[in-house]
Motif scaffolding. Structure first.
Motif, PDB file in Angstrom:
ATOM      1  N   THR A   1       4.511  -7.929  -5.020  1.00 20.14           N
ATOM      2  CA  THR A   1       3.235  -7.574  -5.281  1.00 20.14           C
ATOM      3  C   THR A   1       2.395  -8.874  -5.505  1.00 20.14           C
ATOM      4  OG1 THR A   1       2.053  -6.332  -6.943  1.00 20.14           O
ATOM      5  CG2 THR A   1       3.951  -8.146  -7.759  1.00 20.14           C
TER       6      THR A   1
ATOM      7  N   ASN B   1      -2.115 -10.726  -5.236  1.00 16.58           N
ATOM      8  CA  ASN B   1      -3.410 -10.397  -4.838  1.00 16.58           C
ATOM      9  C   ASN B   1      -3.403  -9.858  -3.489  1.00 16.58           C
ATOM     10  OD1 ASN B   1      -4.360 -10.899  -7.439  1.00 16.58           O
ATOM     11  ND2 ASN B   1      -4.583 -13.259  -6.860  1.00 16.58           N
ATOM     12  N   LYS B   2      -4.585  -9.326  -3.143  1.00 18.69           N
ATOM     13  CA  LYS B   2      -4.902  -8.995  -1.715  1.00 18.69           C
ATOM     14  C   LYS B   2      -4.883 -10.223  -0.694  1.00 18.69           C
ATOM     15  CE  LYS B   2      -7.965  -5.111  -2.555  1.00 18.69           C
ATOM     16  NZ  LYS B   2      -9.349  -4.601  -2.353  1.00 18.69           N
ATOM     17  N   GLN B   3      -4.561 -10.038   0.408  1.00 21.04           N
ATOM     18  CA  GLN B   3      -4.523 -11.180   1.454  1.00 21.04           C
ATOM     19  C   GLN B   3      -3.840 -12.290   0.991  1.00 21.04           C
ATOM     20  OE1 GLN B   3      -5.866 -10.392   4.493  1.00 21.04           O
ATOM     21  NE2 GLN B   3      -6.196  -8.369   3.787  1.00 21.04           N
TER      22      GLN B   3
ATOM     23  N   GLU C   1       2.933  -0.359   2.717  1.00 16.51           N
ATOM     24  CA  GLU C   1       2.740  -0.649   0.913  1.00 16.51           C
ATOM     25  C   GLU C   1       2.761   0.495   0.485  1.00 16.51           C
ATOM     26  OE1 GLU C   1      -0.423  -3.310  -0.431  1.00 16.51           O
ATOM     27  OE2 GLU C   1      -1.681  -1.526  -0.623  1.00 16.51           O
TER      28      GLU C   1
ATOM     29  N   LYS D   1       1.409  -1.991  -4.541  1.00 13.30           N
ATOM     30  CA  LYS D   1       0.007  -2.555  -4.886  1.00 13.30           C
ATOM     31  C   LYS D   1       0.139  -2.845  -6.514  1.00 13.30           C
ATOM     32  CE  LYS D   1      -4.529  -1.260  -3.974  1.00 13.30           C
ATOM     33  NZ  LYS D   1      -4.709  -2.296  -2.820  1.00 13.30           N
TER      34      LYS D   1
END
Length: 168
Positions: free
Chosen positions: A7, A9-11, A98, A128
């Motif tokens: 898990t 943060n994005k990217q 995901e 997520k």
């Protein structure tokens, strides 16, 4: 068997870590990934490795971003088919990249995700970093190790996760 979910943060590199592990994993691998494609509108797909993809969510128009309306039946049909095929093939590792918010109303798919987590086959996936009943039900499991990926630790995690999967 370990169930390891990344898990963060994005990217930040969660899927990149999984892809690198898959490249060197000594056993059979089965599973799914979700990907975003920018067509005339933003669309998300669920895809079995190297197979066709099915839309799980899309935006109404290109300029709108969130919330995207999920297509739960895609998870309950295509996603479930992928997971059932994995259970039949009995690989050494199942990938779930995901698990997120689009699955909130895909109850059959959710049931199969938990079946996978209950199995003797280790799961490697991405969870997520958002609250939901489904995602929280996974976080609350004692047989799931959640590893937070950051820019500081992502380069070391391939080796660490691979070692955990191989019980070294």
């Amino acid at each position: 068997m370990p169930n390891i979910l990344l898990t963060g943060n994005k990217q930040v590199g969660k899927s990149t870590i999984i892809n690198k592990i898959i490249e060197d994993y000594p056993g059979g691998v089965c599973g799914f990934k979700t990907v975003m494609k920018q067509t005339p509108r933003r669309q998300f797909f669920i895809s079995e490795f190297q197979k066709s993809a099915a839309i799980i969510a899309n935006s109404v128009e290109r300029t709108r971003s969130y919330p995207l309306p999920p297509i739960s039946s895609t998870f309950d049909n295509e996603g479930a088919t992928i997971l059932k095929r994995c259970f039949i093939q009995s690989p050494e590792l199942i990938i779930m990249d995901e698990l997120g918010l689009f699955e909130n109303r895909a109850f059959y798919f959710q049931k199969l995700v938990h079946k996978g987590l209950n199995s003797d086959i280790p799961i490697l996936g991405v969870l997520k970093d958002k609250p939901s009943r489904f995602l929280n039900s996974i976080r609350d499991r004692e047989d799931v190790e959640i590893i937070r990926v950051s820019e500081e630790n992502r380069n070391q995690l391939v080796k660490i996760v691979m070692s955990k999967l191989l019980n070294d």
